[in-house]
Design an enzyme around this catalytic site. Structure first.
Site, short mmCIF file in Angstrom:
data_model
loop_
_atom_site.label_atom_id
_atom_site.label_comp_id
_atom_site.label_asym_id
_atom_site.label_seq_id
_atom_site.Cartn_x
_atom_site.Cartn_y
_atom_site.Cartn_z
N ALA A 66 14.30 -65.41 -35.40
CA ALA A 66 13.01 -64.80 -35.08
C ALA A 66 13.08 -63.32 -35.39
CB ALA A 66 12.68 -65.03 -33.62
N GLY A 112 15.66 -69.32 -34.16
CA GLY A 112 14.39 -69.99 -34.40
C GLY A 112 14.37 -70.77 -35.69
N GLU A 115 15.90 -74.03 -34.81
CA GLU A 115 14.91 -74.72 -33.98
C GLU A 115 13.78 -75.30 -34.83
OE1 GLU A 115 14.95 -72.67 -29.67
OE2 GLU A 115 14.63 -71.25 -31.31
N GLU A 135 21.45 -66.94 -29.71
CA GLU A 135 20.62 -66.20 -28.76
C GLU A 135 21.40 -65.53 -27.64
OE1 GLU A 135 17.70 -68.98 -30.75
OE2 GLU A 135 19.79 -69.04 -30.11
#
Length: 260
Positions: A66, A112, A115, A135
């Site tokens: 992200a 992300g 994900e 993360e």
């Protein structure tokens, strides 16, 4: 519709979605997530496309994570809203798509990005791919479904190892633990995804939708997957495609499915 951060094209009933931010390693910023939501919603209702392939621009990254700069100063409430919006508008939308979506993982799929790949129904990785959820190195945990989908795919012990250490896994290791379906040379990545897409496109579209719905029901706490399977199985007996498929089998010819 024109997109600033995506390249979008339909060819031979395959929707190609390329995240077009190579200079940022295709990081998912707010605008890119909004565009992904829009293109997936259109794909779901667009009769011209039956399967989608998502990939990243350039050889280095599928999606390297992200865009941290956008949320570095968020409050608790803003952080929770960020995750809620991502789940609702993009990641759950992809997983629950009534049409198959394939992730073509070229290079890094981190945070992300992993994900996003895990929300897709099938994952094909190039040999240079590296996958991970880093993360905890930022003082966070995965917020777009990573803790749940990784556990579903690789099991609790391996998921916890990857999340708690933030270690990346290489493509072949990802295949061995069930995180990706296949590993291909870089030059063959899209071709392999197209082969899978074309095979799916030759099958009965309504049956594909029912299969996706039934399999997803296994992971839903408020649904009985066996009941969903029974219901979907029964509904297909009322379709033209069922009649065509069975008749083609009896007549020893290739079925011509119409999605009705």
């Amino acid at each position: 519709m024109m997109y600033n951060n995506l390249l979008v094209e339909i060819k031979n009933r395959i929707l190609y979605i390329t995240i077009n931010r190579a200079a940022k390693l295709n990081a998912l910023n707010k605008d890119t997530l909004a565009e992904l939501s829009a293109v997936i919603k259109d794909f779901i209702t667009n009769a011209k496309a039956g399967v989608a392939i998502i990939t990243g621009d350039g050889p280095k990254a599928f999606v390297a994570g992200a865009d941290i700069s956008e949320f570095a100063n968020f409050t608790v409430a803003e952080g929770q809203q960020l995750a809620t919006d991502g789940h609702t508008n993009v990641f759950d939308l992809i997983e629950n798509s009534p049409k198959p979506i394939i992730a073509a993982i070229n290079g890094f799929a981190l945070g992300g990005g992993l994900e996003l790949a895990m929300a897709c129904h099938i994952r094909i990785a190039s040999e240079n791919a590296k996958l991970g959820l880093p993360e905890v190195t930022l003082g966070l945990i995965p917020g777009y479904g990573g803790t749940q989908r990784l556990t579903q795919l690789v099991g609790k012990a391996k998921a916890l190892e990857m999340i708690l250490t933030a270690d990346m896994v290489r493509a072949e290791d990802a295949k061995s633990i069930g995180l990706v379906n296949e590993v291909t040379p870089e030059y063959a990545l899209i071709t392999k995804c197209e082969e899978l897409a074309e095979k799916m496109l030759s099958r009965a579209p309504l049956a594909l939708t029912s299969a996706l719905k039934a399999v997803n029901a296994f992971y839903s706490k408020d649904k009985n997957g066996y009941i969903v399977e029974i219901e979907e199985f029964g509904k297909l007996f009322g379709t033209d495609d069922f009649k065509e498929g069975t008749q083609a089998f009896i007549e020893k010819r290739k079925a011509n499915f119409t999605g009705r």
